[in-house]
Motif scaffolding. Structure first.
Motif, PDB file in Angstrom:
ATOM      1  N   VAL A 111       0.286   3.213  -3.326  1.00  0.00           N
ATOM      2  CA  VAL A 111      -0.874   4.090  -3.184  1.00  0.00           C
ATOM      3  C   VAL A 111      -0.586   5.314  -2.333  1.00  0.00           C
ATOM      4  O   VAL A 111      -0.788   6.447  -2.760  1.00  0.00           O
ATOM      5  CB  VAL A 111      -2.076   3.310  -2.581  1.00  0.00           C
ATOM      6  CG1 VAL A 111      -3.265   4.227  -2.379  1.00  0.00           C
ATOM      7  CG2 VAL A 111      -2.453   2.133  -3.473  1.00  0.00           C
ATOM      8  N   ASP A 112      -0.134   5.088  -1.103  1.00  0.00           N
ATOM      9  CA  ASP A 112       0.021   6.192  -0.156  1.00  0.00           C
ATOM     10  C   ASP A 112       1.314   6.031   0.627  1.00  0.00           C
ATOM     11  O   ASP A 112       1.353   5.320   1.630  1.00  0.00           O
ATOM     12  CB  ASP A 112      -1.180   6.212   0.796  1.00  0.00           C
ATOM     13  CG  ASP A 112      -1.150   7.372   1.775  1.00  0.00           C
ATOM     14  OD1 ASP A 112      -0.203   8.192   1.736  1.00  0.00           O
ATOM     15  OD2 ASP A 112      -2.084   7.461   2.596  1.00  0.00           O
ATOM     16  N   THR A 143       1.175   3.271   9.716  1.00  0.00           N
ATOM     17  CA  THR A 143       1.268   1.817   9.868  1.00  0.00           C
ATOM     18  C   THR A 143       1.294   1.383  11.330  1.00  0.00           C
ATOM     19  O   THR A 143       1.116   0.199  11.616  1.00  0.00           O
ATOM     20  CB  THR A 143       2.537   1.279   9.184  1.00  0.00           C
ATOM     21  OG1 THR A 143       3.685   1.893   9.788  1.00  0.00           O
ATOM     22  CG2 THR A 143       2.532   1.556   7.691  1.00  0.00           C
ATOM     23  N   HIS A 152       0.831  -1.202   0.000  1.00  0.00           N
ATOM     24  CA  HIS A 152       0.000   0.000   0.000  1.00  0.00           C
ATOM     25  C   HIS A 152       0.872   1.261   0.000  1.00  0.00           C
ATOM     26  O   HIS A 152       0.617   2.204  -0.746  1.00  0.00           O
ATOM     27  CB  HIS A 152      -0.950  -0.010   1.204  1.00  0.00           C
ATOM     28  CG  HIS A 152      -1.854   1.163   1.258  1.00  0.00           C
ATOM     29  ND1 HIS A 152      -2.942   1.293   0.421  1.00  0.00           N
ATOM     30  CD2 HIS A 152      -1.829   2.281   2.024  1.00  0.00           C
ATOM     31  CE1 HIS A 152      -3.550   2.445   0.676  1.00  0.00           C
ATOM     32  NE2 HIS A 152      -2.893   3.055   1.639  1.00  0.00           N
ATOM     33  N   ARG A 153       1.908   1.238   0.804  1.00  0.00           N
ATOM     34  CA  ARG A 153       2.768   2.430   0.896  1.00  0.00           C
ATOM     35  C   ARG A 153       3.586   2.668  -0.375  1.00  0.00           C
ATOM     36  O   ARG A 153       3.809   3.812  -0.748  1.00  0.00           O
ATOM     37  CB  ARG A 153       3.686   2.331   2.107  1.00  0.00           C
ATOM     38  CG  ARG A 153       2.907   2.575   3.408  1.00  0.00           C
ATOM     39  CD  ARG A 153       3.810   2.685   4.568  1.00  0.00           C
ATOM     40  NE  ARG A 153       4.538   3.946   4.470  1.00  0.00           N
ATOM     41  CZ  ARG A 153       4.990   4.623   5.498  1.00  0.00           C
ATOM     42  NH1 ARG A 153       4.793   4.174   6.719  1.00  0.00           N
ATOM     43  NH2 ARG A 153       5.647   5.743   5.335  1.00  0.00           N
TER      44      ARG A 153
END
Length: 180
Positions: free
Chosen positions: A160-161, A166, A156-157
């Motif tokens: 996407v973002d 986390t 995800h990191r």
């Protein structure tokens, strides 16, 4: 290892991690590494040899950095270590992380991915040992769930973002793994 080979491999990782696996050509690597035309081909005659070389390079680089040799004795130590690892792999190491994911998918059915799979097994063993040390033998059952949670956060990191928090997710995953 020759300086030309090192420059070619570093450029290959950067190309894959920033532009995707289709960017991996001998000519593109030569250009990205400011090497004379044909230099990469002199070291890696075929695309398969190039893929194998890049995969081996990534695995060796991760081992040289120490991987995850830290011994953790508490859940808090484990949480902190995983948070640091995620920050590193999705921050300064994001390009290499993206390259690793792309190479896993590209070499899915090839023996070339063996070094990456070995790295994965080493981290899985380390995670299992840490969970057992902290939570006892039953905690070993939570190993794959914890790894999958960390993989999901990392993916995800890097896709996407990059600033996605986390901390809470890692804490919950470690807690769940220890209660497995």
């Amino acid at each position: 290892m020759s300086n030309t080979r090192i420059r070619a491999l570093e450029a290959a990782v950067t190309l894959i991690g920033t532009e995707g696996i289709r960017a991996l050509t001998h000519g593109r690597i030569d250009a990205a590494a400011s090497l004379p035309a044909g230099s990469t081909s002199n070291h890696f005659r075929t695309r398969a040899a190039l893929l194998a070389g890049v995969i081996q390079w990534i695995a060796e680089a991760e081992r040289a950095e120490g991987g995850f040799p830290v011994v953790v004795d508490t859940a808090e130590d484990l949480i902190a270590m995983l948070q640091r690892a995620l920050e590193l792999e999705s921050g300064p190491g994001a390009t290499r992380t993206r390259a690793r994911y792309a190479l896993f998918l590209e070499a899915l059915d090839h023996d070339a991915a063996a070094p990456l799979r070995q790295q994965r097994r080493i981290f899985e063993e380390w995670t299992r040992d840490a969970l057992v040390r902290i939570g006892g033998p039953d905690a070993a059952a939570g190993t794959r769930m914890l790894m999958a949670a960390c993989d999901g956060l990392l993916l995800h990191r890097v896709t996407v973002d990059p600033d996605a928090p986390t901390d809470d997710a890692i804490r919950r995953a470690v807690t769940a793994a220890l209660g497995a």
